[in-house]
Design an enzyme around this catalytic site. Structure first.
Site, PDB file in Angstrom:
ATOM      1  N   TYR A  16       0.849  -1.212   0.000  1.00  0.00           N
ATOM      2  CA  TYR A  16       0.000   0.000   0.000  1.00  0.00           C
ATOM      3  C   TYR A  16       0.880   1.256   0.000  1.00  0.00           C
ATOM      4  O   TYR A  16       0.632   2.203  -0.757  1.00  0.00           O
ATOM      5  CB  TYR A  16      -0.910  -0.051   1.237  1.00  0.00           C
TER       6      TYR A  16
ATOM      7  N   ARG B  90       1.527  -9.929   1.044  1.00  0.00           N
ATOM      8  CA  ARG B  90       0.217  -9.297   1.241  1.00  0.00           C
ATOM      9  C   ARG B  90      -0.808  -9.874   0.266  1.00  0.00           C
ATOM     10  O   ARG B  90      -1.937 -10.142   0.614  1.00  0.00           O
ATOM     11  CB  ARG B  90       0.356  -7.788   1.075  1.00  0.00           C
TER      12      ARG B  90
ATOM     13  N   THR C 183       5.166   2.313  14.251  1.00  0.00           N
ATOM     14  CA  THR C 183       3.774   2.762  14.307  1.00  0.00           C
ATOM     15  C   THR C 183       3.502   3.538  15.595  1.00  0.00           C
ATOM     16  O   THR C 183       4.110   3.260  16.638  1.00  0.00           O
ATOM     17  CB  THR C 183       2.770   1.584  14.193  1.00  0.00           C
TER      18      THR C 183
ATOM     19  N   SER D 146      -1.343  -5.187  20.592  1.00  0.00           N
ATOM     20  CA  SER D 146      -1.467  -6.402  19.762  1.00  0.00           C
ATOM     21  C   SER D 146      -0.078  -7.002  19.598  1.00  0.00           C
ATOM     22  O   SER D 146       0.933  -6.324  19.850  1.00  0.00           O
ATOM     23  CB  SER D 146      -2.037  -6.085  18.375  1.00  0.00           C
TER      24      SER D 146
ATOM     25  N   TYR E 179       1.270  -7.739  16.741  1.00  0.00           N
ATOM     26  CA  TYR E 179       1.895  -6.993  15.641  1.00  0.00           C
ATOM     27  C   TYR E 179       2.612  -5.753  16.186  1.00  0.00           C
ATOM     28  O   TYR E 179       3.776  -5.504  15.889  1.00  0.00           O
ATOM     29  CB  TYR E 179       0.834  -6.589  14.600  1.00  0.00           C
ATOM     30  N   HIS E 180       1.869  -4.965  17.011  1.00  0.00           N
ATOM     31  CA  HIS E 180       2.486  -3.742  17.536  1.00  0.00           C
ATOM     32  C   HIS E 180       3.687  -4.079  18.426  1.00  0.00           C
ATOM     33  O   HIS E 180       4.658  -3.331  18.483  1.00  0.00           O
ATOM     34  CB  HIS E 180       1.449  -2.922  18.309  1.00  0.00           C
TER      35      HIS E 180
ATOM     36  N   LYS F  11       6.759  -4.309  16.519  1.00  0.00           N
ATOM     37  CA  LYS F  11       7.301  -2.991  16.145  1.00  0.00           C
ATOM     38  C   LYS F  11       8.134  -2.424  17.293  1.00  0.00           C
ATOM     39  O   LYS F  11       9.158  -1.780  17.069  1.00  0.00           O
ATOM     40  CB  LYS F  11       6.156  -2.034  15.792  1.00  0.00           C
TER      41      LYS F  11
ATOM     42  N   VAL G 137      -2.820   5.267   7.883  1.00  0.00           N
ATOM     43  CA  VAL G 137      -2.798   6.072   6.654  1.00  0.00           C
ATOM     44  C   VAL G 137      -4.148   5.902   5.940  1.00  0.00           C
ATOM     45  O   VAL G 137      -4.736   4.825   5.973  1.00  0.00           O
ATOM     46  CB  VAL G 137      -1.659   5.584   5.730  1.00  0.00           C
TER      47      VAL G 137
HETATM   48  N1  NAD Z   1      -0.656   1.493   6.269  1.00  0.00           N
HETATM   49  C1  NAD Z   1      -0.667   2.047   7.473  1.00  0.00           C
HETATM   50  O1  NAD Z   1      -1.628   2.718   7.864  1.00  0.00           O
HETATM   51  C2  NAD Z   1       0.517   1.893   8.380  1.00  0.00           C
HETATM   52  C3  NAD Z   1       0.524   2.577   9.604  1.00  0.00           C
HETATM   53  C4  NAD Z   1       1.634   2.448  10.445  1.00  0.00           C
HETATM   54  C5  NAD Z   1       2.707   1.648  10.068  1.00  0.00           C
HETATM   55  N2  NAD Z   1       2.657   0.973   8.882  1.00  0.00           N
HETATM   56  C6  NAD Z   1       3.812   0.149   8.512  1.00  0.00           C
HETATM   57  O2  NAD Z   1       4.262   0.538   7.238  1.00  0.00           O
HETATM   58  C7  NAD Z   1       4.749  -0.605   6.516  1.00  0.00           C
HETATM   59  C8  NAD Z   1       4.033  -0.729   5.185  1.00  0.00           C
HETATM   60  O3  NAD Z   1       2.629  -0.847   5.429  1.00  0.00           O
HETATM   61  P1  NAD Z   1       1.606  -1.118   4.267  1.00  0.00           P
HETATM   62  O4  NAD Z   1       0.282  -0.633   4.730  1.00  0.00           O
HETATM   63  O5  NAD Z   1       2.167  -0.632   2.976  1.00  0.00           O
HETATM   64  O6  NAD Z   1       1.571  -2.708   4.285  1.00  0.00           O
HETATM   65  P2  NAD Z   1       1.559  -3.716   3.018  1.00  0.00           P
HETATM   66  O7  NAD Z   1       1.274  -5.051   3.556  1.00  0.00           O
HETATM   67  O8  NAD Z   1       0.678  -3.204   1.951  1.00  0.00           O
HETATM   68  O9  NAD Z   1       3.074  -3.615   2.516  1.00  0.00           O
HETATM   69  C9  NAD Z   1       4.109  -4.412   3.030  1.00  0.00           C
HETATM   70  C10 NAD Z   1       4.720  -5.138   1.855  1.00  0.00           C
HETATM   71  O10 NAD Z   1       5.835  -5.901   2.331  1.00  0.00           O
HETATM   72  C11 NAD Z   1       5.812  -7.161   1.726  1.00  0.00           C
HETATM   73  N3  NAD Z   1       6.517  -8.092   2.618  1.00  0.00           N
HETATM   74  C12 NAD Z   1       6.163  -8.487   3.869  1.00  0.00           C
HETATM   75  N4  NAD Z   1       7.065  -9.368   4.359  1.00  0.00           N
HETATM   76  C13 NAD Z   1       8.024  -9.501   3.415  1.00  0.00           C
HETATM   77  C14 NAD Z   1       9.208 -10.266   3.322  1.00  0.00           C
HETATM   78  N5  NAD Z   1       9.585 -11.069   4.302  1.00  0.00           N
HETATM   79  N6  NAD Z   1       9.955 -10.181   2.193  1.00  0.00           N
HETATM   80  C15 NAD Z   1       9.576  -9.363   1.170  1.00  0.00           C
HETATM   81  N7  NAD Z   1       8.465  -8.625   1.197  1.00  0.00           N
HETATM   82  C16 NAD Z   1       7.690  -8.685   2.304  1.00  0.00           C
HETATM   83  C17 NAD Z   1       4.343  -7.496   1.533  1.00  0.00           C
HETATM   84  O11 NAD Z   1       4.116  -8.432   0.503  1.00  0.00           O
HETATM   85  C18 NAD Z   1       3.748  -6.119   1.208  1.00  0.00           C
HETATM   86  O12 NAD Z   1       3.661  -5.886  -0.175  1.00  0.00           O
HETATM   87  C19 NAD Z   1       4.541  -1.813   7.428  1.00  0.00           C
HETATM   88  O13 NAD Z   1       5.737  -2.080   8.105  1.00  0.00           O
HETATM   89  C20 NAD Z   1       3.480  -1.325   8.399  1.00  0.00           C
HETATM   90  O14 NAD Z   1       3.570  -1.992   9.635  1.00  0.00           O
HETATM   91  C21 NAD Z   1       1.598   1.070   8.045  1.00  0.00           C
END
Ligand code: NAD
Length: 382
Positions: free
Chosen positions: A11, A35, A144, A179, A181-182, A185, A211
């Site tokens: 994303y 994902r 996060t 959680s 997950y958190h 982090k 986001v």
């Molecule tokens: N989207 C939000 O609102 C938000 C808020 C706070 C923190 N984050 C953090 O930002 C980061 C990105 O979030 P996002 O929403 O884009 O998530 P997302 O799942 O869309 O993107 C993460 C990407 O990493 C890839 N991935 C995961 N493990 C992997 C591995 N071992 N090897 C290769 N690729 C791998 C997944 O396939 C995915 O495409 C994450 O670390 C998330 O925790 C996101």
């Protein structure tokens, strides 16, 4: 800059690749499609169909004239990651590649174990690859705001000075999250801080709020360049979820009392924050922490905003309180400090009615693809 983006299909990852590429930096991206496969397995696929990463890169080249280097592979595989670092010697690495969902991490032991293993091992591998190939490389890591939880004191930007029995010291701000997950982090932050102290690495850890949105200047160039947009209980962030529920005329799923308050930001501002952090890197031996948000809202305030715009656009939007599946405070103090990114030059995009209307319009184009069974999957914390 030569910038390596881990989680390039995600994303945030895909719009970040285009953002740096359109500014003429050399972009190298990695993803293992976790994902996509997880959302297929759990029947909660993204709203907007997205070409695979290799096709996206071709489309981007045709649209913008800019090239990117993409590799499909797993960052927990150290030999693979090291080979990429050796091939490109990046100046900056942006680490998005984690399992990013709190509910996913709470499904069962297997998903909990995967989350721990994936998130901690990817971070460890990034640290080792940087140390082994180029300790000058700046690590930008996505943390996060959820790491802090909801303490009954103001949330400072990463650090807290404590006076105890007449002596003072500065520590990572206390963190009590909600959680597994958190928790990973928090563990990432601790691990980064350990290696910053031990090996003198330069790290920026971005405490990002949820986001929302799907528009960036680059993704607006062609609808096939849009990011993944999840609206399900597992991978969808709350505002994106509410907008899709409103378009589907499914009552907005407010958890419990709805007074839970968090800091939010527009996808466009995530791009700016990461870019500004890359352009103005952390110092050696510095773990620089920024709170990455632009506004705070309660869940009820978001539901009201979505209802107002949904009703204006002719949808019949109801708001429903559902039993909270999470263990979290529903009434709490929340006052966050977030000046660091503004000082670097962030120009925030706030959540106006126009911004909401734009997201509604895009979602409406894909409303036939909405899978109503994805709104509530029944994942509980207990
Ligand atoms: N989207 C939000 O609102 C938000 C808020 C706070 C923190 N984050 C953090 O930002 C980061 C990105 O979030 P996002 O929403 O884009 O998530 P997302 O799942 O869309 O993107 C993460 C990407 O990493 C890839 N991935 C995961 N493990 C992997 C591995 N071992 N090897 C290769 N690729 C791998 C997944 O396939 C995915 O495409 C994450 O670390 C998330 O925790 C996101």
């Amino acid at each position: 800059m030569k910038i390596l983006i881990l989680g390039a299909d995600g994303y945030l990852g895909w719009p970040t690749c285009m953002y740096f590429s359109s500014r003429k930096h050399k972009v190298i991206g990695i993803d293992n499609y976790f994902r996509r496969t997880a959302s297929m397995e759990l029947d909660c696929e993204a709203l907007i169909p997205a070409p695979n990463l290799l096709q996206r890169v071709k489309l981007w080249k045709d649209t913008s004239g800019n090239k990117m280097n993409i590799h499909i592979g797993d960052i927990t595989d150290y030999a693979f990651l090291l080979s990429i670092f050796k091939e490109y010697n990046p100046d900056v690495v942006v680490h998005y590649a984690e399992q990013p969902s709190a509910p996913y991490s709470m499904i069962n032991r297997e998903k909990a174990a995967f989350t721990l293993q994936n998130n901690l091992m990817t971070t460890l591998n990034v640290i080792y690859a940087v140390k082994e190939t180029n300790p000058e490389c700046h690590i930008i890591k996505l943390g996060t705001m959820g790491e802090y939880g909801t303490p009954n004191i103001d949330i400072e930007e990463g650090w807290l000075e404590i006076e105890h029995k007449g002596r003072k010291d500065k520590f990572l701000f206390p963190r009590q999250t909600g959680s597994l997950y958190h928790t990973t982090k928090i563990q990432d932050t601790d691990m980064l801080w350990f290696y910053v102290r031990t090996w003198g690495l330069r790290v920026t850890d971005l405490m990002q709020g949820p986001v929302y949105g799907l528009s960036t200047d680059e993704s607006d160039m062609d609808s096939r360049l849009m990011p993944h947009f999840h609206y399900d209980e597992i991978f969808g962030t709350v505002l994106n979820r509410f907008i899709v529920q409103a378009v589907a005329e499914y009552p907005l799923t407010v958890y419990g009392k709805g007074n839970q308050t968090r800091g939010f930001l527009n996808l466009k501002d995530t791009m700016q924050c990461v870019y500004l952090s890359a352009e103005q890197p952390a110092e050696h031996k510095q773990l620089r922490i920024f709170n990455q948000l632009t506004e705070a809202f309660s869940v009820n305030q978001l539901a009201e905003k979505v209802k107002k715009i949904g009703d204006k656009l002719g949808y019949n939007v109801a708001v429903n309180s559902v039993k909270n599946p999470r263990i979290e405070k529903e009434d709490h103090y929340y006052n966050i400090h977030y000046t660091g990114l503004l000082e670097l030059g962030l120009q925030p995009h706030f959540l106006t009615d126009d911004v909401l209307e734009e997201i509604f319009k895009v979602v409406d184009k894909y409303k036939d693809r909405i899978n109503r069974s994805a709104f509530l999957k029944g994942i509980k914390w207990t």
